[in-house]
Enzyme design. Structure first.
Site, PDB file in Angstrom:
ATOM      1  N   PHE A  16     -21.279   3.409  -8.227  1.00  0.00           N
ATOM      2  CA  PHE A  16     -20.943   3.681  -6.850  1.00  0.00           C
ATOM      3  C   PHE A  16     -19.625   4.474  -6.783  1.00  0.00           C
ATOM      4  CE2 PHE A  16     -24.616   1.279  -6.677  1.00  0.00           C
ATOM      5  CZ  PHE A  16     -25.127   1.264  -5.389  1.00  0.00           C
ATOM      6  N   SER A  75     -25.647   8.175 -10.612  1.00  0.00           N
ATOM      7  CA  SER A  75     -24.885   7.935  -9.388  1.00  0.00           C
ATOM      8  C   SER A  75     -25.745   7.239  -8.347  1.00  0.00           C
ATOM      9  CB  SER A  75     -24.402   9.279  -8.829  1.00  0.00           C
ATOM     10  OG  SER A  75     -23.920   9.147  -7.521  1.00  0.00           O
ATOM     11  N   VAL A 134      -9.748  11.613   7.752  1.00  0.00           N
ATOM     12  CA  VAL A 134     -10.842  10.642   7.752  1.00  0.00           C
ATOM     13  C   VAL A 134     -12.044  11.318   8.400  1.00  0.00           C
ATOM     14  CG1 VAL A 134     -11.635   8.394   8.552  1.00  0.00           C
ATOM     15  CG2 VAL A 134      -9.240   8.711   7.887  1.00  0.00           C
ATOM     16  N   TYR A 156     -25.356  17.534  -5.159  1.00  0.00           N
ATOM     17  CA  TYR A 156     -24.845  16.723  -6.266  1.00  0.00           C
ATOM     18  C   TYR A 156     -25.793  15.556  -6.562  1.00  0.00           C
ATOM     19  CZ  TYR A 156     -22.225  13.015  -8.575  1.00  0.00           C
ATOM     20  OH  TYR A 156     -21.850  11.998  -9.416  1.00  0.00           O
ATOM     21  N   LYS A 214     -18.945  17.295  -9.806  1.00  0.00           N
ATOM     22  CA  LYS A 214     -19.148  15.979  -9.203  1.00  0.00           C
ATOM     23  C   LYS A 214     -18.722  15.826  -7.740  1.00  0.00           C
ATOM     24  CE  LYS A 214     -14.687  14.323 -10.857  1.00  0.00           C
ATOM     25  NZ  LYS A 214     -13.956  13.224 -11.506  1.00  0.00           N
ATOM     26  N   LYS A 229     -28.351  14.637  -9.999  1.00  0.00           N
ATOM     27  CA  LYS A 229     -28.421  13.371 -10.740  1.00  0.00           C
ATOM     28  C   LYS A 229     -29.854  12.834 -10.747  1.00  0.00           C
ATOM     29  CE  LYS A 229     -24.093  12.819 -11.931  1.00  0.00           C
ATOM     30  NZ  LYS A 229     -23.679  12.806 -13.349  1.00  0.00           N
ATOM     31  N   ASN A 231     -11.312  15.555  -3.556  1.00  0.00           N
ATOM     32  CA  ASN A 231     -12.572  15.360  -2.837  1.00  0.00           C
ATOM     33  C   ASN A 231     -12.862  13.890  -2.589  1.00  0.00           C
ATOM     34  OD1 ASN A 231     -13.926  18.111  -2.589  1.00  0.00           O
ATOM     35  ND2 ASN A 231     -13.386  18.090  -4.755  1.00  0.00           N
ATOM     36  N   ASN A 269     -12.676  19.792 -15.272  1.00  0.00           N
ATOM     37  CA  ASN A 269     -12.182  18.658 -14.488  1.00  0.00           C
ATOM     38  C   ASN A 269     -11.031  17.922 -15.165  1.00  0.00           C
ATOM     39  OD1 ASN A 269     -13.980  18.861 -12.270  1.00  0.00           O
ATOM     40  ND2 ASN A 269     -15.600  17.927 -13.477  1.00  0.00           N
ATOM     41  N   ASP A 327     -22.426  13.280   3.838  1.00  0.00           N
ATOM     42  CA  ASP A 327     -22.001  11.879   3.794  1.00  0.00           C
ATOM     43  C   ASP A 327     -23.002  10.975   4.522  1.00  0.00           C
ATOM     44  OD1 ASP A 327     -19.746  12.283   2.317  1.00  0.00           O
ATOM     45  OD2 ASP A 327     -18.359  12.291   4.012  1.00  0.00           O
ATOM     46  N   ILE A 335     -21.445  22.272 -22.245  1.00  0.00           N
ATOM     47  CA  ILE A 335     -22.769  21.790 -22.656  1.00  0.00           C
ATOM     48  C   ILE A 335     -23.868  22.828 -22.444  1.00  0.00           C
ATOM     49  CG2 ILE A 335     -22.256  19.337 -22.392  1.00  0.00           C
ATOM     50  CD1 ILE A 335     -23.710  19.452 -19.667  1.00  0.00           C
TER      51      ILE A 335
END
Length: 396
Positions: free
Chosen positions: A229, A174, A268, A200, A134, A204, A249, A78, A348, A109
């Site tokens: 957030f 997150s 959108v 994702y 992410k 977390k 993204n 990233n 979403d 990692i």
């Protein structure tokens, strides 16, 4: 002779008054404290995983400013570097901002042997763990990759930490762990793991649960979970900011790339949500505020009285719709941001914003920058770096 003695007595008296009254008062009110004294808050070595990424690099800035020694590791997924043997451009610029050096290792990692070598080469006190894939939308398309990287990699990291006696961790979690909100604003008491809408967010949540179990099994572990957030903005210098590879993204870098002419228009995703203008509402937080939140969490965790684990929300408590952000960016940049409405994006949700009062009370942290400042700093970064880190910073 008498006059000289009298002057000596008076001078001694004034010195005593100054030393025992004025100096302590100065320390209490902080006007006597120098910048150097303030920088001496940190005096330990922190390993930052994903340290060359967006949130990681801004947090490294704050750590270095507060006199921590930083060891950053990153696998360059990233972030940008000219080659695998060179320090990432973001960390080079962090060094320009702070005047301090960052120790860097190109390490994944999931590579237990390489990770262990880093721990054995340095006396590491604590870890701030950012390293993860992410992107919400991408996680829906390649879930197995996200589970292998985010959960498997974190498990390897924790194992190596434990084997080397390093059991203090700040985890970059997150707000996605809350899933579809059952109430707003979201507090830390909101259920987690119920109705997570994308892989994702699930990764977390699972890593949080692993860390809670670690703390239960071994009282030496100290963990702070930071559920934040939507980070946006850039460092005020314009030297570092969000530089996604390929199609962004996240909303803000997409808007800024449209404004600078790299992309034709913004897509959108959905205008039929139950929100004031039909577009998704999120809690956007300036990246510098967020970085300082990690520093405050680290200070809290390093206190002798801190035990086990604790979760904190980091957000502004204000929700802004996609179109709100577009309008704010147009005001900040003086540019028109073209957009088109397309269908909803899988994974979403309609609204998500924080109650961050616990962080204010217990960490002495609160977000200071508003949406206009976030847009202004993003535009400053984008103007100076129209192609991100791959081109020299213009006017820096």
């Amino acid at each position: 002779m008498i006059t000289m003695l009298s002057l000596l007595y008076k001078s001694t008296y004034m010195f005593v008054v100054f030393y025992y009254a004025i100096v302590p008062l100065g320390y209490l009110t902080k006007w006597w404290i120098t910048d150097t004294d303030e920088k001496m808050k940190g005096n330990s070595t922190i390993l930052v995983t994903g340290g060359a990424g967006y949130v990681g690099s801004h947090t490294v800035v704050e750590l270095l400013k507060n006199n921590y020694t930083v060891i950053a590791i990153d696998n360059l997924v990233n972030c940008y570097a000219k080659n695998n043997n060179e320090k990432p451009e973001a960390l080079k610029r962090v060094e320009r901002i702070t005047g301090e050096k960052v120790i860097f290792y190109n390490v994944d990692i999931r590579d237990k042997e390489a990770l262990d070598k880093v721990f054995k080469s340095h006396k590491i006190d604590s870890v701030i763990h950012f390293a993860a894939l992410k992107a919400v939308g991408e996680s829906v398309k390649i879930p197995l990759t996200y589970y292998q990287n985010n959960i498997g990699g974190s498990g390897t990291l924790f194992e190596v930490m434990g084997n080397n006696g390093v059991k203090k961790l700040v985890f970059s979690s997150s707000a996605t762990v809350y899933g579809t909100p059952q109430f707003l604003p979201i507090t830390e008491d909101h259920p987690t793991g119920q109705g997570c809408t994308n892989p994702y967010g699930k990764t977390k949540y699972f890593v949080e649960e692993i860390l809670k179990d670690l703390c239960t099994s071994d009282s030496e572990w100290k963990v702070i979970l930071l559920r934040y957030f939507n980070p946006v903005g850039a460092h005020e210098s314009g030297l570092i900011g969000e530089d996604p590879s390929g199609i962004p993204n996240n909303l803000m870098p997409y808007i800024s790339q449209v404004a600078v002419g790299r992309r034709d228009k913004l897509q959108v995703f959905g205008n039929d949500y139950p929100t004031p203008d039909g577009t998704g509402v999120r809690d956007y937080i300036h990246i510098t505020d967020l970085a300082i939140g990690h520093l405050k969490a680290l200070e809290k965790m390093l206190q002798p009285t801190f035990t086990s684990w604790k979760a904190y929300n980091l957000g502004t408590g204000c929700g802004y719709s996609v179109l709100d952000v577009v309008k704010a960016f147009e005001k900040a940049s003086g540019k028109q941001v073209k957009y088109e409405i397309v269908g909803r994006r899988e994974g979403d949700i309609a609204e998500c914003y924080a109650d961050a009062s616990v962080a204010k009370r217990e960490l002495n942290w609160t977000a200071k920058k508003d949406i206009l400042s976030m847009c202004q700093d993003t535009w400053n970064w984008q103007q100076k770096n129209p192609k991100g880190f791959q081109s020299p910073c213009q006017g820096c």
